[in-house]
Design an enzyme around this catalytic site. Structure first.
Site, short mmCIF file in Angstrom:
data_model
loop_
_atom_site.label_atom_id
_atom_site.label_comp_id
_atom_site.label_asym_id
_atom_site.label_seq_id
_atom_site.Cartn_x
_atom_site.Cartn_y
_atom_site.Cartn_z
N ASP A 77 0.84 -1.22 0.00
CA ASP A 77 0.00 0.00 0.00
C ASP A 77 0.87 1.26 0.00
O ASP A 77 0.47 2.30 0.51
CB ASP A 77 -0.96 0.01 1.20
CG ASP A 77 -0.24 -0.09 2.53
OD1 ASP A 77 1.01 -0.18 2.54
OD2 ASP A 77 -0.93 -0.11 3.58
N ASP A 88 7.18 -4.54 13.98
CA ASP A 88 7.79 -3.21 13.87
C ASP A 88 8.03 -2.59 15.24
O ASP A 88 9.07 -1.97 15.48
CB ASP A 88 6.98 -2.29 12.94
CG ASP A 88 5.48 -2.31 13.21
OD1 ASP A 88 5.01 -3.15 14.01
OD2 ASP A 88 4.77 -1.49 12.61
#
Length: 323
Positions: A89, A167
């Site tokens: 994305d 992350d």
């Protein structure tokens, strides 16, 4: 399409598309690119066992599993020495590859750098100096969203790769180990991914306003050695702490006539969050590190003026309880 259009060399930048969902329509789109991309498929498509209280986070467990598999393929099966990770994305800037090609030697030479990212977490229009798209910084915050890593880093991370929330795990001191990431003033990626596992967290408030760089900067012809720690740190700290300290009210009243850099000081977690919120910066901290921060300092532009949101000059390190 943009990745294939902007890459300067198919040989130097082969594109591997790793698919995790087993979705036939997605596979057909990937196949439509023919030999321009290598298509690999994550073999385990079932649910990941998760603790009962994490049932609603199943997506994050699947993402971490996919990352581990895909990076394992890139570094173990294909045996590449470095890789740029780009989610599906993201849109990339015209000089996306030029930037990464220029910073790769820095990662190889400076052990205090562990990655380079195309993303500025505070890269909204109005918070960056769009006329200085060549500016690059060190940051203690792992930005992700289009990032470069070396095979040596994967050797270190793979054995302890987490089951979920990879992350934020990267942002923990045990993984970062005092190392920094290179990031640009003006982002070289932007996200259009409002729909996703995180349900658009931050999207409407910040992410959709990130300015994507639109002019080509010839980074490979520039001397980027200033980003090496021994050169960067003294210069950066001198810049920050020689800037006059002002208060938020003065900055907000500023008509833009004065143009020199200024410093806003915060003295604790709540003070940082209040100032960040008032200025339109991202105010969340991960393991005590502010987004885009370096040695506690967040650099941005306000009303055309460079501002350093900084801790006192006797700062001694991040406090992971600020989270």
């Amino acid at each position: 399409d943009k990745i294939l259009r902007y890459r300067p060399s198919a040989r130097r930048f082969p594109v591997i598309v790793s698919q995790d969902c087993g979705h036939a329509e997605t596979a057909a789109v990937i196949a439509s690119y023919g030999a321009a991309v290598a298509h690999i498929r994550q073999p385990e498509l079932g649910d990941v066992p998760v603790p009962p209280e994490h049932r609603k986070f199943q997506g994050y467990y699947r993402i971490a599993r996919h990352y581990r598999w895909a990076l394992g393929q890139v570094f173990r099966t294909f045996r590449y020495r470095a890789a740029i990770v780009v989610e599906d994305d993201l849109e990339v800037a015209p000089d996306f590859f030029e930037y990464f090609q220029a910073v790769l030697p820095l990662l190889e030479e400076d052990p205090s750098l562990w990655c380079a990212s195309a993303w500025n977490d505070n890269g909204k229009e109005g918070l960056v100096d769009a006329g200085r798209a060549e500016l690059l910084y060190r940051t203690d915050f792992f930005p992700g969203l289009g990032w470069l890593l070396l095979a040596e880093l994967w050797d270190e991370l793979e054995p302890k790769w987490p089951p979920a929330f990879w992350d934020d795990w990267m942002r923990q001191p045990e993984q970062r180990r005092g190392r920094a990431c290179v990031r640009p003033e003006v982002s070289r990626t932007m996200t259009f991914g409002r729909k996703g596992v995180s349900h658009g967290q931050f999207y409407d408030q910040y992410l959709k306003f990130i300015k994507l760089n639109d002019r080509f900067v010839p980074f490979t012809q520039m001397d980027l050695s200033y980003l090496k720690k021994d050169q960067y740190e003294p210069f950066f700290l001198q810049q920050v702490y020689s800037a006059p300290e002002i208060h938020l009210e003065e900055l907000q009243r500023d008509s833009g006539r004065d143009s020199g850099p200024v410093r806003l000081q915060y003295r604790g977690r709540d003070s940082f969050k209040a100032l960040a919120k008032a200025l339109g910066l991202m105010d969340d901290l991960k393991s005590g590190v502010p987004r885009a921060g370096y040695r506690g300092v967040v650099s941005f532009v306000c009303r055309g003026r460079r501002v350093f949101l900084a801790p006192p000059s006797d700062w001694t390190g991040y406090d992971p309880s600020w989270s």
